[in-house]
Write an enzyme that holds these catalytic residues in place. Sequence first.
Site, PDB file in Angstrom:
ATOM      1  N   ASP A  68      -2.357   9.264 -11.031  1.00 38.47           N
ATOM      2  CA  ASP A  68      -2.469   8.094 -11.838  1.00 38.47           C
ATOM      3  C   ASP A  68      -0.903   7.770 -12.463  1.00 38.47           C
ATOM      4  O   ASP A  68      -0.535   6.660 -12.638  1.00 38.47           O
ATOM      5  CB  ASP A  68      -3.216   8.479 -12.939  1.00 38.47           C
ATOM      6  N   HIS A 122      -5.620  14.248  -9.514  1.00 41.51           N
ATOM      7  CA  HIS A 122      -5.753  12.634 -10.042  1.00 41.51           C
ATOM      8  C   HIS A 122      -4.826  12.420 -11.178  1.00 41.51           C
ATOM      9  O   HIS A 122      -4.441  11.246 -11.203  1.00 41.51           O
ATOM     10  CB  HIS A 122      -7.179  12.337 -10.062  1.00 41.51           C
ATOM     11  N   GLU A 149      -4.701   2.623  -4.323  1.00 40.94           N
ATOM     12  CA  GLU A 149      -3.233   2.474  -4.176  1.00 40.94           C
ATOM     13  C   GLU A 149      -2.650   1.188  -3.792  1.00 40.94           C
ATOM     14  O   GLU A 149      -1.433   0.889  -3.090  1.00 40.94           O
ATOM     15  CB  GLU A 149      -2.675   3.464  -3.313  1.00 40.94           C
ATOM     16  N   ASP A 156       0.727  -1.221  -0.003  1.00 37.01           N
ATOM     17  CA  ASP A 156       0.144  -0.111  -0.009  1.00 37.01           C
ATOM     18  C   ASP A 156       0.904   1.259  -0.071  1.00 37.01           C
ATOM     19  O   ASP A 156       1.782   1.308   0.875  1.00 37.01           O
ATOM     20  CB  ASP A 156      -0.901   0.106   1.214  1.00 37.01           C
ATOM     21  N   ASN A 196      -2.866  13.004  -4.333  1.00 37.01           N
ATOM     22  CA  ASN A 196      -4.323  13.444  -5.329  1.00 37.01           C
ATOM     23  C   ASN A 196      -4.883  14.729  -4.622  1.00 37.01           C
ATOM     24  O   ASN A 196      -5.283  15.411  -5.508  1.00 37.01           O
ATOM     25  CB  ASN A 196      -5.337  12.299  -5.042  1.00 37.01           C
TER      26      ASN A 196
END
Length: 540
Positions: free
Chosen positions: A408, A404, A434, A391, A399
């Site tokens: 990405d 975002h 994530e 994680d 973000n």
Amino acid sequence: MNHSKRSGTPVTRSLKVALAYLVVGGLWILFSDAAVEQVVSDPEMLTRLQTWKGWAFVAFTGVVLYLVMLRQFHRDREMLDHQLGQQEEIRRLSQFQQSVIDNANIWINVLDPQGRVLIWNRAAEEISGFSSDVATGSDSIWEKLYPDPDYRAWVLERVSRILSGQEEVEGLETTIATRHNGERAIAWHSRSFLDSAGRVAGSIAIGMDVTESRAAESALKARERQLSTIMDNLPGMAYRCLYDDYWTMKFISSGCRELTGYQPEDLVDNRRLPWSDLVFADDAANVTAAVEDAIGSAEPFSVEYRLHRADGQIIWVWERGRGVEDGGGMVLEGIILDVTERKELEARLSEMAAIDPLTGQFNRRETERILQEEVARAERYHRKLAVLWVDLDHFKNVNDTWGHAVGDEVLRSISLRLAESVRTVDTLGRFGGEEFIVVLPEMSVDEAWEVAERLRGRIADEPVRVSFGMALDLTISIGVAVYPDHADSADTLCNLADKAMYQAKEQGRNRTIVFSGVSGSTESGEIQHLGTPAGKSDGA
């Protein structure tokens, strides 16, 4: 006729016989009397001898007359018998004409040397519609049968050649105009015949009405052309083959060229190679089994397999067919279509269904499927299997701060580094957000912890550069669970690895934790490893 010319008329013959009798009688009287008078001088004896001589002449002439008349009566009897025979022959010929010629179901006609009709049988009347009275003894029938002048001239030229003995015809077809039924196609067999003197006396012709058969042939040819057109435009190849080891082709449509790169004649009767050589070796058993099962249940079969083209390319084909009885044997009939594009599309769709579109790694569903298979394999062979739950730390801040789109980019970069840092037999999948999972076959607890630390170290040591030129420092937290040390099922392994990852989060992030039972597991032999990178804060 020749005998009459040699012998003369009956009157002439009678006069000749009478004259000969008078001459012979006169000579007999003159010479016999003189001879008797020289021999006998006695008048009484002379009278008696002349009487005897007279009776001798009468007896002699009577015998001669008897013999002549007997011969004539024999000749008359022979002539009478000959005439009766001729009459009987004429009667038989007449019966033959009535019973055979007139009643024949084929057209029979006889022409004289001038091309006029002498015999026109009943079948000729029925086919043409013109009676014998109209046809015989006149040239007008030709105009009626062949009203077109040029066509009629061509027909009459052939008739003339037949009558002259220059030609015989067999199966010559002409089209006549009938009186009632329109045009009819007639196939002719004709030749000339000779009289007793060896001269051409005319010709005889037999005609068969082939109108219906020619119409049927024309319709059959039209259907064959239609079928050929359909076959040639099929999206694939139609076939008929023997049910043998080589799938020996007996018929292949022209679509064979586009499908296989071979000409149909290359494969028919295995002239160049059998169809079985084109079938991909690994698929041959499946094809045979599918066909055998379908024949056994008297049902059509459908099977997909790979095929070797003439150019070396391997394509996927779909075959649909069924077995049919043919002369006591079994043959297969069906069609074969090229489905390579569909198979490639299916593969792409399958890949898309298994791949996370953002990172290009396996998605959650495919990762779970692979994990299930690996657990089953580890159980079967009594091997270890490790699961890493990964994680990103503080990803929400990325973000919220950079948007975002940057988030990405970060996920793609992190997933690529993770993929580059594991073996080809390992599996990396994105579980969502994530979070990532790494499946490590045949990995013990210590080996899995070392791999996890290598992954964590690479992410922590290499900042992620994003599109606007910034370099972001990121870290990951990893939880580790191992089969069968911690769990004996895929779901439990995932749950325990997830719990170990949350322990790593609670203990400051940027670290690796092997499940230890702190969150509920009490399995014996469990250990805990903590990894904290040098120079990094536990709370990073």
